[in-house]
Scaffold this motif. Structure first.
Motif, short mmCIF file in Angstrom:
data_model
loop_
_atom_site.label_atom_id
_atom_site.label_comp_id
_atom_site.label_asym_id
_atom_site.label_seq_id
_atom_site.Cartn_x
_atom_site.Cartn_y
_atom_site.Cartn_z
N VAL B 23 0.84 -1.20 0.00
CA VAL B 23 0.00 0.00 0.00
C VAL B 23 0.88 1.25 0.00
O VAL B 23 0.66 2.18 -0.77
N ALA B 24 1.88 1.24 0.85
CA ALA B 24 2.77 2.39 0.91
C ALA B 24 3.45 2.63 -0.43
O ALA B 24 3.61 3.77 -0.87
N ALA B 25 3.81 1.52 -1.08
CA ALA B 25 4.51 1.64 -2.35
C ALA B 25 3.65 2.36 -3.39
O ALA B 25 4.17 3.01 -4.29
N PHE B 27 2.01 4.92 -3.01
CA PHE B 27 2.22 6.36 -2.87
C PHE B 27 3.66 6.74 -3.17
O PHE B 27 4.00 7.92 -3.12
N GLY B 28 4.47 5.76 -3.45
CA GLY B 28 5.89 6.00 -3.64
C GLY B 28 6.28 6.33 -5.06
O GLY B 28 7.46 6.35 -5.38
N SER B 29 5.31 6.57 -5.90
CA SER B 29 5.62 6.98 -7.26
C SER B 29 5.09 8.38 -7.49
O SER B 29 3.94 8.68 -7.18
N GLU B 30 5.93 9.22 -8.05
CA GLU B 30 5.55 10.61 -8.24
C GLU B 30 4.28 10.71 -9.06
O GLU B 30 3.36 11.48 -8.73
N LEU B 33 1.23 9.64 -7.02
CA LEU B 33 0.94 10.60 -5.96
C LEU B 33 0.24 11.83 -6.53
O LEU B 33 -0.74 12.33 -5.97
#
Lengths: 226, 226
Positions: B23-25, B27-30, B33
């Motif tokens: 899940v965190a990943a 949000f880890g892409s510009e 996001l």
DNA sequence: TGACTATTCAAGAATTCTATTGAATATTAG
DNA sequence: CTAATATTCAATAGAATTCTTGAATAGTCA
């Protein structure tokens, strides 16, 4: 407004989103997430962390380096080893947010969580109410962690009875109170075991679901990550 | 406890952390996001999103597919296009958390943010206080977004004056009130411009820093991501 | 029906990330 | 000083991610 101004702001926005995404990406690796969740409970050496996560020491060290560079963790030197710690309380707060979101999104996750807990343990009251009940003498919060961890991040209103001691001395507890148990945060099965133990002896016991960070609110000072 | 039981729980924990990290990943892409931050303001079609983020349509579509599969966004069909939207308010709450953390961690980010705002715009009161001031008639909150977006996620207590209208009609506003401006969330420079405009006319104006999601609290219902 | 629009699909290249290995460093203890 | 311990460094192979390209689909409008 000049179009050059617009373009400039466009680039600023790219920087902003790039930076934020990079932060999120730090939590996007299972190994790093485990590390940070561990550190939210107590500071530990590289070796300890590696052992607990099941990763190699070198790999763990590398992840820690990166987290250190980004300010998510801090270090202090011990006699012989380096003790890592979360950089600030915001990090563990954020981890809580992340877990909340993930649980909301993923039914599979909810199911996996329920496997860690014995059925019927779900706590009827929230953390704040529990603390209130402790104040009025109707309940007790028991922190099942080993003394060292418990001393590091004490939970307000809780008494520390490590799980081993509970196994031998539980019957000495007064029966006319409710018991809310906490252990190492949300995904530790310790509290569930404690509940089973106390209930077998006829106590009214529940697993209090909330992380220490939220319960506690007190965090070690942020160190300069240099 | 049997050791087999321990191993089993070990695996359960791996599943848990793996899921959460995944899940965190997201949000880890510009690119992703940006998409989610855009959608936290208003629902949009793939084409619109692609245009606003500067990515290709195919790439944007792919990211949206993935977000959809994970339940972070929802779709509804319009006449001719598919309108994407955030899956639940928790997502935009989480994005706020993430931005907060990133700003705390990264001095570079704080500096980039300050470039979007004119100096001296920092708001002396929080959002709740601002709403209170509106109630008592001492202040006004102005939502500078276009009507369509503003209608979608109305801000309680705010009046909608799109930035273009403000440029022409600002002088009609009463002078004896304070003005708190909001636009498209935290990293939109619209509010800053509005402040500059109003101040030039002698008004007491500030940029209200908080996202619509937090201000608003009302979100579109979660759809089944099937 | 047929042209058009909006979006998705599928395959591939380039890039980035992760974990492993073995060596290197630094600190402590004897 | 030397051995032992704890951690880090550096290089690498393997895996995963991201964006691009060009074609395919599906629904709308005339």
């Amino acid at each position: 407004m000049k179009s050059g101004d617009n373009r400039e702001k466009r680039e600023v926005r790219d920087v902003i989103f790039g930076t934020v995404a990079a932060v999120a990406a730090l939590f996007g690796s299972e190994a790093r997430l485990k590390i940070m969740q561990l550190l939210s409970q107590s500071p530990r050496s590289v070796e300890e962390i590696a052992k607990l996560t099941g990763e190699s020491i070198a790999n763990t060290s590398q992840h820690l380096q990166r987290l250190l560079a980004e300010g998510l963790v801090s270090v202090r030197k011990d006699k012989i080893s380096r003790i890592y710690n979360l950089g600030s309380g915001s990090v563990s707060e954020f981890i809580e947010c992340l877990f909340d979101l993930a649980e909301e999104l993923s039914p599979g996750l909810r199911e996996a969580c329920s496997q860690l807990d014995k059925p019927g343990c779900t706590c009827p009251v929230g953390i704040k109410d529990a603390i209130e009940l402790v104040r009025s003498g109707k309940a007790r919060i028991i922190d099942l962690r080993p003394e060292t961890e418990s001393a590091y991040s004490p939970i307000s209103g809780a008494i520390n009875i490590p799980i081993e001691k509970l196994k031998t001395g539980a019957s000495a507890l007064p029966k006319n109170k409710k018991y809310y148990l906490v252990c190492r945060g949300r995904y530790c099965s310790g509290a569930g075991e404690g509940v089973k133990l106390l209930r077998a002896l006829g106590y009214e016991a529940y697993k209090l679901r909330s992380s220490h960070s939220r319960i506690n609110g007190e965090f070690p000072k942020r160190r300069n990550a240099k």
